[in-house]
Design a protein around this motif. Sequence first.
Motif, short mmCIF file in Angstrom:
data_model
loop_
_atom_site.label_atom_id
_atom_site.label_comp_id
_atom_site.label_asym_id
_atom_site.label_seq_id
_atom_site.Cartn_x
_atom_site.Cartn_y
_atom_site.Cartn_z
N GLY A 119 51.00 55.30 44.50
CA GLY A 119 50.28 56.09 45.29
C GLY A 119 50.99 56.51 46.89
O GLY A 119 50.56 57.20 47.46
N GLY A 120 52.41 55.84 46.72
CA GLY A 120 53.39 56.38 47.75
C GLY A 120 54.20 57.39 47.24
O GLY A 120 53.61 58.38 46.41
N TYR A 121 55.46 57.69 47.79
CA TYR A 121 56.27 58.56 47.27
C TYR A 121 57.61 58.21 47.19
O TYR A 121 58.02 57.21 48.35
N TYR A 122 58.62 58.57 46.33
CA TYR A 122 59.95 58.14 46.32
C TYR A 122 60.69 59.05 47.13
O TYR A 122 62.01 58.52 47.16
N LEU A 123 60.62 60.08 47.18
CA LEU A 123 61.43 61.19 47.72
C LEU A 123 60.30 62.15 48.81
O LEU A 123 59.20 62.36 48.44
N ILE A 124 61.05 62.53 49.93
CA ILE A 124 60.49 63.38 50.70
C ILE A 124 61.62 64.76 51.45
O ILE A 124 62.48 64.01 51.53
N ALA A 125 61.29 65.80 51.20
CA ALA A 125 62.35 66.81 51.66
C ALA A 125 61.58 67.83 52.37
O ALA A 125 60.45 68.30 52.11
N VAL A 126 62.38 68.20 53.21
CA VAL A 126 61.78 68.93 54.59
C VAL A 126 62.91 69.90 55.11
O VAL A 126 63.98 69.66 55.36
N ASN A 127 62.41 71.39 55.22
CA ASN A 127 63.25 72.01 56.22
C ASN A 127 63.40 71.81 57.39
O ASN A 127 62.29 71.19 58.04
N ARG A 128 64.59 72.13 58.22
CA ARG A 128 64.49 71.87 59.62
C ARG A 128 63.57 72.29 60.39
O ARG A 128 63.05 71.77 61.26
N GLY A 129 63.14 73.59 60.30
CA GLY A 129 62.10 74.19 60.95
C GLY A 129 60.73 73.54 60.64
O GLY A 129 59.73 74.03 61.59
N THR A 130 60.63 73.01 59.80
CA THR A 130 59.13 72.37 59.27
C THR A 130 58.99 70.92 59.86
O THR A 130 57.93 70.46 59.96
N LEU A 131 59.88 70.32 60.01
CA LEU A 131 60.07 68.80 60.27
C LEU A 131 59.49 68.41 61.49
O LEU A 131 59.66 69.14 62.61
N ARG A 132 58.32 67.79 61.32
CA ARG A 132 57.55 67.37 62.76
C ARG A 132 57.01 65.89 62.57
O ARG A 132 56.79 65.84 61.38
N PRO A 133 56.90 65.45 63.54
CA PRO A 133 56.30 63.80 63.47
C PRO A 133 54.98 63.85 62.93
O PRO A 133 54.85 62.81 62.43
N GLU A 134 53.97 64.97 63.11
CA GLU A 134 52.51 64.65 62.52
C GLU A 134 52.67 64.37 61.04
O GLU A 134 51.79 63.80 60.60
N ILE A 135 53.62 64.78 60.34
CA ILE A 135 53.75 64.64 58.76
C ILE A 135 53.71 63.13 58.60
O ILE A 135 53.06 62.71 57.46
N PHE A 136 54.23 62.00 59.44
CA PHE A 136 54.42 60.80 59.19
C PHE A 136 53.57 59.98 60.08
O PHE A 136 53.47 58.90 60.14
N ARG A 137 52.35 60.70 60.83
CA ARG A 137 51.81 59.97 61.88
C ARG A 137 50.45 59.70 61.06
O ARG A 137 49.55 60.20 60.56
N ASP A 138 50.05 58.26 61.58
CA ASP A 138 48.61 57.52 60.93
C ASP A 138 48.60 57.69 59.24
O ASP A 138 47.50 57.82 58.99
N ILE A 139 49.68 57.17 58.88
CA ILE A 139 49.57 56.98 57.19
C ILE A 139 49.47 55.56 57.17
O ILE A 139 50.02 54.86 57.58
N PRO A 140 48.77 55.19 56.12
CA PRO A 140 48.72 53.77 55.84
C PRO A 140 49.57 53.08 54.91
O PRO A 140 49.71 53.27 53.56
N TRP A 141 50.83 53.14 55.48
CA TRP A 141 52.11 52.77 54.65
C TRP A 141 51.98 51.45 53.77
O TRP A 141 50.91 50.53 54.37
N SER A 142 52.62 51.37 52.90
CA SER A 142 52.40 50.22 51.83
C SER A 142 51.20 50.12 51.37
O SER A 142 50.66 49.11 50.96
N SER A 143 50.43 51.20 51.24
CA SER A 143 49.31 51.30 50.41
C SER A 143 49.19 52.41 49.49
O SER A 143 49.94 53.20 49.15
N SER A 144 47.96 52.41 48.53
CA SER A 144 47.92 53.46 47.84
C SER A 144 47.65 54.57 48.02
O SER A 144 47.42 55.74 47.25
N LYS A 145 47.27 54.85 49.42
CA LYS A 145 46.82 56.24 49.99
C LYS A 145 47.97 57.12 50.75
O LYS A 145 47.68 57.89 51.41
N VAL A 146 49.35 56.65 50.73
CA VAL A 146 50.49 57.25 51.22
C VAL A 146 50.52 58.61 50.96
O VAL A 146 50.68 59.44 51.72
N LEU A 147 50.51 58.88 49.50
CA LEU A 147 50.63 60.24 49.25
C LEU A 147 49.41 61.16 49.51
O LEU A 147 49.78 62.26 50.09
N ALA A 148 48.37 60.68 49.43
CA ALA A 148 47.17 61.43 49.39
C ALA A 148 47.04 61.82 50.94
O ALA A 148 46.52 63.06 51.34
#
Length: 223
Positions: free
Chosen positions: A138-167
């Motif tokens: 339920g997580g991810y083994y890779l994330i890739a982002v363009n420089r212009g797209t990268l923003r902290p909201e992509i990683f904010r309030d994610i339930p890390w170490s759970s089965s809901k990370v990817l979703a």
Amino acid sequence: VYKRQESACLLLFTKRAEPGRVKTRLIGELTAEQAAELHTAFLEDLEERMSRGRFELRLAWALEPGEPLPESPIAGLRQTGANLGERLFAGLEQAADGFDSVAAIGSDHPEIPLSLVHQAFDKLASGTDVVLGPANDGGYYLIAVNRGTLRPEIFRDIPWSSSKVLATTLERCRELGLKVELLPVGYDVDTPADLVRLSNHLQRDSDLDCPRTREVLRTWGRL
């Protein structure tokens, strides 16, 4: 000396191979010393494979305050942040200062093919905003982002170490209006069951490029 393509950089997130500090969910099945030895084998196999890529490779180290960067022929940086999301964003943001596209993987999946990383960067170059490699937990083994797209909201309030990370990450990207593409599903090697699956996979596929991992498992009679 790395071959550069499309100004891309891959961060390999990892830790020092100290007993009791790495692969802790395997301790019990393995000794703490064996877990550290396995971590080293995973990391060295990944370093060797990824250093052949059409991108720059850097190591992102999880270190204690004041702990120096480990010596390595591969350039390194220090992970910073209170949780995995903050550490991922900070590392990718630092790398994006000199590259058009950036990606991150961890050192828990020694089998990840170089072709998958190239595929991720190719998707970014073709107009995708974010590429994710889903993990079977339920997580991810890779994330890739363009420089212009990268923003902290992509990683904010994610339930890390759970089965809901990817979703949850996919939901964040939808909220931000980002185009996402997925790679094939992979898996981390965190638990004894994962280790059995890795051994079986290495036995079935003699072409799998994990020489150090094979040698360690063979020495232990697990291959």
